[in-house]
Design an enzyme around this catalytic site. Structure first.
Site, PDB file in Angstrom:
ATOM      1  N   GLU A 168       0.831  -1.202   0.000  1.00 18.91           N
ATOM      2  CA  GLU A 168       0.000   0.000   0.000  1.00 18.91           C
ATOM      3  C   GLU A 168       0.870   1.258   0.000  1.00 18.91           C
ATOM      4  O   GLU A 168       1.814   1.366   0.761  1.00 18.91           O
ATOM      5  CB  GLU A 168      -0.932   0.003   1.210  1.00 18.91           C
ATOM      6  CG  GLU A 168      -1.942  -1.147   1.211  1.00 18.91           C
ATOM      7  CD  GLU A 168      -2.927  -1.086   0.045  1.00 18.91           C
ATOM      8  OE1 GLU A 168      -3.011  -0.043  -0.628  1.00 18.91           O
ATOM      9  OE2 GLU A 168      -3.622  -2.101  -0.177  1.00 18.91           O
ATOM     10  N   HIS A 212      -1.343  -5.705   1.711  1.00 21.12           N
ATOM     11  CA  HIS A 212      -2.606  -6.438   1.656  1.00 21.12           C
ATOM     12  C   HIS A 212      -2.400  -7.787   0.976  1.00 21.12           C
ATOM     13  O   HIS A 212      -1.668  -7.890  -0.011  1.00 21.12           O
ATOM     14  CB  HIS A 212      -3.664  -5.626   0.889  1.00 21.12           C
ATOM     15  CG  HIS A 212      -4.630  -4.943   1.800  1.00 21.12           C
ATOM     16  ND1 HIS A 212      -4.933  -3.596   1.698  1.00 21.12           N
ATOM     17  CD2 HIS A 212      -5.386  -5.411   2.842  1.00 21.12           C
ATOM     18  CE1 HIS A 212      -5.834  -3.291   2.638  1.00 21.12           C
ATOM     19  NE2 HIS A 212      -6.111  -4.366   3.342  1.00 21.12           N
ATOM     20  N   CYS A 265      -7.489  -1.787   8.209  1.00 22.47           N
ATOM     21  CA  CYS A 265      -6.128  -1.853   7.664  1.00 22.47           C
ATOM     22  C   CYS A 265      -5.592  -0.448   7.427  1.00 22.47           C
ATOM     23  O   CYS A 265      -4.488  -0.098   7.846  1.00 22.47           O
ATOM     24  CB  CYS A 265      -6.100  -2.688   6.387  1.00 22.47           C
ATOM     25  SG  CYS A 265      -6.454  -4.430   6.736  1.00 22.47           S
TER      26      CYS A 265
HETATM   27  N1  PCA Z   1      -8.403  -6.790   6.518  1.00 24.81           N
HETATM   28  C1  PCA Z   1      -9.259  -5.670   6.847  1.00 24.81           C
HETATM   29  C2  PCA Z   1      -9.129  -5.478   8.316  1.00 24.81           C
HETATM   30  C3  PCA Z   1      -8.546  -6.753   8.834  1.00 24.81           C
HETATM   31  C4  PCA Z   1      -8.013  -7.429   7.643  1.00 24.81           C
HETATM   32  O1  PCA Z   1      -7.305  -8.450   7.653  1.00 24.81           O
HETATM   33  C5  PCA Z   1      -8.970  -4.432   6.002  1.00 24.81           C
HETATM   34  O2  PCA Z   1      -8.542  -4.583   4.831  1.00 24.81           O
HETATM   35  O3  PCA Z   1      -9.198  -3.308   6.445  1.00 24.81           O
END
Ligand code: PCA
Length: 212
Positions: free
Chosen positions: A85, A168, A148
């Site tokens: 990200e 991610h 996240c």
């Molecule tokens: N993904 C979520 C929150 C926890 C996770 O593993 C997100 O992308 O915000």
């Protein structure tokens, strides 16, 4: 020289399951890599609750002085590759309530703080390391507006000089058993995180040599 070469601690976080799932690959990978060494860095792993109040507090406790970098992991179902990200936004707009039932319908995370923070991880270095290892992965321009993004923004806001960022993860074979969706095998995802940690460790050593 001994001081320069002291082991750097890289904090690696994953999230507990959420949205009714029994499992979260980010939690599994963080646990699997606990204590592993990459160059002169050592990984310290932690699992964050999917709770907009408790997760930032827990992170604050984890950000002890020996932590030299932070890599946060989370699941993003529907993504097709592992994604670094680029940016954390000062905004919360939860698609679903968090695990504690908190709902945020569109508000700043930290009123008065900057609109956004860029990742302070060496994104290009990691992306190139993935390519050289034959591991597809890309730089994403949105971490969403859920937990996240929130923990990513929290760390960048509270420790502005600390190298910190978010990766991610796509669905894996365990989640994809439940519904017909694209997935990347967990072992492959874990390899991508190991390569990212090694690239980061090397980069930290170079930075230490020029700064210390
Ligand atoms: N993904 C979520 C929150 C926890 C996770 O593993 C997100 O992308 O915000």
């Amino acid at each position: 020289l001994v001081a320069v070469y002291n082991a750097h601690v890289i904090l690696l976080t994953g999230f507990e399951p959420f949205d009714g799932d029994a499992y979260n690959p980010s939690m599994r990978i963080a646990q699997a890599l606990e204590g592993t060494r990459h160059g002169r860095s050592r990984v310290k792993s932690a699992i964050l609750p999917v709770d907009g109040v408790r997760a930032p507090r827990h992170l604050e406790e984890l950000l002890t002085p020996e932590v030299r970098a932070v890599v946060m992991l989370g699941l993003a179902r529907g993504r097709t590759q592992v994604a670094l990200e680029r940016v954390a936004l000062n905004w919360a707009e939860y698609r679903i309530p968090d695990n504690a039932g908190h709902v945020r319908r569109g508000e700043r995370l930290y009123p008065g703080a900057p609109d956004a923070h860029l990742s302070s991880l060496p994104l290009e270095t990691i992306r190139i390391a993935w390519r050289e290892a034959g591991l597809p992965g890309y730089v994403s321009d949105s971490a969403g507006l859920y937990l996240c993004n929130q923990v990513f923004y929290t760390v960048r806001q509270s420790r502005p000089t600390l190298p910190a960022g978010f990766i991610h993860l796509p669905s894996d074979e365990i989640l994809a058993l439940a519904k017909p969706e694209a997935f990347v095998p967990l072992a492959f995802q874990q390899r991508s995180i190991e390569v990212a940690l090694s690239a980061l460790a090397k980069w930290l050593e170079m930075t230490a040599l020029t700064v210390d």
